[in-house]
Design a protein around this motif. Structure first.
Motif, PDB file in Angstrom:
ATOM      1  N   TRP A 174      -8.518  -0.198   8.236  1.00  0.00           N
ATOM      2  CA  TRP A 174      -8.342  -1.104   7.104  1.00  0.00           C
ATOM      3  C   TRP A 174      -9.190  -2.372   7.282  1.00  0.00           C
ATOM      4  O   TRP A 174      -9.854  -2.830   6.350  1.00  0.00           O
ATOM      5  CB  TRP A 174      -6.874  -1.443   6.940  1.00  0.00           C
ATOM      6  N   LEU A 180      -7.333   5.447   1.756  1.00  0.00           N
ATOM      7  CA  LEU A 180      -7.679   4.151   1.193  1.00  0.00           C
ATOM      8  C   LEU A 180      -8.571   4.333  -0.032  1.00  0.00           C
ATOM      9  O   LEU A 180      -9.229   5.369  -0.186  1.00  0.00           O
ATOM     10  CB  LEU A 180      -8.413   3.306   2.238  1.00  0.00           C
ATOM     11  N   ASP A 216      -3.619   3.403  10.067  1.00  0.00           N
ATOM     12  CA  ASP A 216      -4.749   2.955  10.879  1.00  0.00           C
ATOM     13  C   ASP A 216      -5.135   1.540  10.452  1.00  0.00           C
ATOM     14  O   ASP A 216      -5.914   1.333   9.515  1.00  0.00           O
ATOM     15  CB  ASP A 216      -5.930   3.920  10.707  1.00  0.00           C
ATOM     16  N   ARG A 217      -4.578   0.581  11.153  1.00  0.00           N
ATOM     17  CA  ARG A 217      -4.852  -0.812  10.803  1.00  0.00           C
ATOM     18  C   ARG A 217      -6.315  -1.178  11.051  1.00  0.00           C
ATOM     19  O   ARG A 217      -6.918  -1.929  10.276  1.00  0.00           O
ATOM     20  CB  ARG A 217      -3.925  -1.723  11.620  1.00  0.00           C
ATOM     21  N   THR A 236      -3.986   3.617  -5.968  1.00  0.00           N
ATOM     22  CA  THR A 236      -3.575   4.533  -4.900  1.00  0.00           C
ATOM     23  C   THR A 236      -2.156   4.256  -4.411  1.00  0.00           C
ATOM     24  O   THR A 236      -1.690   4.944  -3.503  1.00  0.00           O
ATOM     25  CB  THR A 236      -4.546   4.405  -3.723  1.00  0.00           C
ATOM     26  N   SER A 237      -1.465   3.289  -4.998  1.00  0.00           N
ATOM     27  CA  SER A 237      -0.098   2.952  -4.584  1.00  0.00           C
ATOM     28  C   SER A 237       0.755   2.772  -5.828  1.00  0.00           C
ATOM     29  O   SER A 237       0.247   2.691  -6.953  1.00  0.00           O
ATOM     30  CB  SER A 237      -0.110   1.671  -3.741  1.00  0.00           C
ATOM     31  N   MET A 288       0.802  -1.215   0.000  1.00  0.00           N
ATOM     32  CA  MET A 288       0.000   0.000   0.000  1.00  0.00           C
ATOM     33  C   MET A 288       0.839   1.271   0.000  1.00  0.00           C
ATOM     34  O   MET A 288       0.297   2.377  -0.078  1.00  0.00           O
ATOM     35  CB  MET A 288      -0.935  -0.003   1.222  1.00  0.00           C
ATOM     36  N   GLY A 322       2.134   2.747   2.345  1.00  0.00           N
ATOM     37  CA  GLY A 322       1.901   3.559   3.527  1.00  0.00           C
ATOM     38  C   GLY A 322       0.958   4.710   3.338  1.00  0.00           C
ATOM     39  O   GLY A 322       0.976   5.670   4.128  1.00  0.00           O
ATOM     40  N   GLU A 323       0.146   4.675   2.313  1.00  0.00           N
ATOM     41  CA  GLU A 323      -0.758   5.783   2.051  1.00  0.00           C
ATOM     42  C   GLU A 323      -1.865   5.844   3.113  1.00  0.00           C
ATOM     43  O   GLU A 323      -2.420   4.825   3.518  1.00  0.00           O
ATOM     44  CB  GLU A 323      -1.390   5.641   0.660  1.00  0.00           C
ATOM     45  N   LYS A 324      -2.169   7.052   3.553  1.00  0.00           N
ATOM     46  CA  LYS A 324      -3.240   7.219   4.526  1.00  0.00           C
ATOM     47  C   LYS A 324      -4.619   7.075   3.877  1.00  0.00           C
ATOM     48  O   LYS A 324      -5.547   6.566   4.489  1.00  0.00           O
ATOM     49  CB  LYS A 324      -3.122   8.597   5.185  1.00  0.00           C
ATOM     50  N   CYS A 366      -1.441   0.966   5.746  1.00  0.00           N
ATOM     51  CA  CYS A 366      -1.851   2.298   6.168  1.00  0.00           C
ATOM     52  C   CYS A 366      -1.657   2.438   7.679  1.00  0.00           C
ATOM     53  O   CYS A 366      -1.645   1.442   8.412  1.00  0.00           O
ATOM     54  CB  CYS A 366      -3.303   2.541   5.783  1.00  0.00           C
TER      55      CYS A 366
END
Length: 639
Positions: free
Chosen positions: A343, A309, A339-340, A576-577, A303, A305-307, A337
């Motif tokens: 997700w 989603l 905030d697991r 997004t990644s 991902m 590390g993108e905030k 991300c």
């Protein structure tokens, strides 16, 4: 015998009990003149019954009969027709109130009192002498064989179900209480043996979507039925009682009925592979998986590390080219991300109420989540997990692996997601990462090894029946970017062999230096690394990284052909990644197990389930509100 050769019906008077011994001849045609002998009985309460015989002298119990003549009162006083009708109506109404099982209606009683033509050609009135005996009552419509009751699909009366030896002789002189309505001539239609009325049978009708109960063992010529959520052998044993079977089928449309004998034999704590009724045994396995194969959907995604989603994860988990969803969903994430929990909620929201999260584990920014269909959770053992870091400094958890292990029925599973060392030329470092993970991943912990004779203490992947290893392995294409792009432009269709000839992972696996015993499905998609975010263009930064197959899904099984690949592709709609997700659909062989393993007892993350369903409902309400506003805005109002 008359002159024209027709049979002459001899009608004579006999004494009989109410509703018993009354018989009529079949197809009685009266001659020009009939002999009717009416005799008066001296005893009080004697009734007159007309009995018809055929030419052979045999009395048929299913033939129409004319009503008896009005009973002669001992005092000689004649009873009027109106008084008789009034008394019969009063008596019928009292019996219908006291007898809830009465099937006759008020309209039926009115029809009985009307004058009807007899089969012999003369008209007989419905009047009869009223007997003062309180126990006397008219027979119900079921006993009389009323056409109204036959139309409702009634069964045989209690008298007609008796053996012939127990039925009374029609010539037996017993008293009857009243007249019976004249029945139509001709043979009565055959009545099917049934224990239920038409109303009950309609209430127990099976829905079209419950077709598992519609197949009997006889139709399969004795072949063992493997139907989901149905117990054909139990229904076959209950075939003699159609009402109970129909009731079972309608009431238990999903759960199959279980007999008390089976409950006595079942043991949910201990069992064997071949034991009858074992929770994880062969019978239960065949009920849920007739072909003994379970569907597994695996997705791996870096991902970055993108905030933020993706707004919709349907393309990742529920692609439109799939006809059915799978039984298990395994999602591995690298550089997840921050905030697991968010997700995991998004995953639950996407999969909906059909699935529950069996387990989730993490190692830094490595996330591994397992979802299972909620009706299969009872067959899962306790879940175990372990982590390994491949960094020199153990506090830095960006590279390494996380594994989840459990047993489903009698098959043990191991799922590993990992992130190896990056760099085009660091092939050796990636091999070291692999070796460290297979040696240090401490699984299983409490779960029994299903085949300890094929396990080795230095390789965790040998201690499980089915192993899936997926993630960002960071193996690259050993070719310049210009050459790689030239090969990609010349690629026709889905043939990626010219690119895979330069793949580092494929070369190392052929040499046996990494992923020993593992396999990979054929690749028919373009490299998944590295893209500019939000578009389908490969890296345009100053580094100009070479497109590569860094994201992979590998599998290993103890028995040959236990794992079949149905899909292996990338998800190009998630942008997004700088990585594209890679997904795979597999069918995995299952084997029956024993009930003495530590079971999970149906445990799942209930809070996550409720939050995901709440989000799903809110999203649907917002969508409907948006559609409503859109439709209302297109309407012009003229005042």
């Amino acid at each position: 015998m008359t002159e024209n050769g027709e049979d002459c019906a001899l009608l004579r008077v006999s004494r009989g009990a109410p509703g018993e011994g009354d018989s009529v001849a079949n197809d009685v045609r009266p001659p020009a003149t009939s002999l009717l002998d009416v005799k008066s009985h001296k005893e009080h309460g004697d009734d007159l019954t007309l009995t018809a015989r055929n030419a052979g002298g045999e009395v048929s119990p299913y033939q129409p009969r004319p009503p008896s003549v009005p009973r002669l009162s001992k005092s000689g006083r004649s009873v009027s027709v109106e008084e008789t009708v009034r008394a019969r109506r009063l008596r019928s109404s009292q019996e219908s109130l006291s007898d809830p099982a009465e099937t006759g209606s008020s309209t039926d009683s009115l029809r009985e009192d009307q004058a009807v033509p007899a089969p012999s050609g003369f008209v007989v009135s419905g009047a009869a002498g009223v007997r003062k005996d309180s126990n006397a009552r008219p027979r119900s419509a079921a006993t009389r064989g009323s056409p109204v009751f036959r139309d409702r699909g009634s069964s045989l009366s209690e008298y007609e179900r008796r053996p012939r030896s127990q039925q009374s002789d029609p010539t037996d002189r017993r008293g009857i209480s009243g007249l019976s309505p004249v029945q139509p001539s001709g043979p009565l239609p055959a009545l099917e043996r049934s224990f239920a009325s038409t109303t009950l049978r309609a209430a127990n009708r099976i829905d079209r979507d419950c077709l598992d109960y519609g197949v009997s063992a006889r139709e399969k010529l004795g072949k063992r039925l493997h139907r989901n959520l149905s117990d054909s052998r139990l229904l076959e044993n209950m075939g003699s009682d159609s009402v109970s079977v129909n009731s079972m089928r309608s009431t238990y449309s999903v759960l199959s009925p279980i007999s008390p004998q089976d409950v006595r034999k079942r043991s949910f704590l201990e069992g064997s592979v071949l034991g009858s009724g074992a929770l994880l045994g062969a019978e239960e396995l065949d009920r849920y998986f007739p072909n003994r194969r379970v569907g597994i959907y695996i997705a791996t995604w870096n991902m970055q590390g993108e905030k933020g989603l993706p707004s919709n994860l349907d393309d990742l988990l529920l692609p439109t080219d799939s006809e059915f969803v799978q039984d298990f969903y395994i999602i591995g994430v690298q550089e997840g991300c921050p905030d697991r929990r968010e997700w995991e909620i998004r995953l639950q929201e996407t999969l909906g109420p059909y699935y529950v999260m069996l387990y989730a584990a993490s190692h830094g920014v490595l996330y591994l989540t397992v979802f299972v269909r909620r009706d299969l959770i009872w067959f899962c053992s306790e879940v175990e997990h372990a982590t390994v870091t491949t960094r020199i400094i153990s506090q830095i958890k960006t590279k390494g692996a996380v594994g989840i292990a459990f047993t489903f029925f009698g098959t043990s599973f191991l799922f590993i997601t990992s992130h190896f060392t990056s760099g085009d030329a660091k092939v050796y470092e990636r091999i070291l990462d692999y070796n460290k993970i297979v040696e240090a991943l401490a699984l299983p912990k409490g779960l029994p090894d299903t085949n300890p004779y094929r396990s080795t203490p230095t390789d965790v992947t040998t201690r499980f029946d089915q192993v899936f290893w997926f993630g960002d392995f960071n193996f690259r294409l050993s070719k310049d970017r210009v050459d790689v792009e030239t090969i990609m432009n010349r690629t026709v269709g889905s043939d990626m062999d010219p690119l895979l000839e330069h793949d580092q992972l494929s070369k190392e696996m052929k040499d046996g230096s990494i992923f020993k015993g593992f396999q990979e499905a054929p690749i028919h998609f373009f490299p998944t690394y590295k893209f500019d975010i939000g578009c389908d263009i490969y890296d345009t930064t100053s580094k100009q990284r070479t497109p590569s197959y860094t994201d992979r899904i590998l599998f290993r099984n103890r028995q040959a052909d236990d794992i079949k690949v149905f899909k292996y592709t990338s998800c190009s709609n998630i942008k997004t990644s700088d990585h594209r997700p890679v997904v795979g659909v597999f069918q995995v062989k299952l084997r029956p197990g024993r009930d003495n393993i530590p079971l999970g007892a149906g445990q799942f993350d209930r809070g996550l389930y409720l939050e995901g369903i709440k989000r799903r409902i809110s999203r649907e309400l917002k969508r409907r509100e948006a559609m409503k506003n859109e439709s209302s805005s297109t309407i012009c109002t003229i005042s």
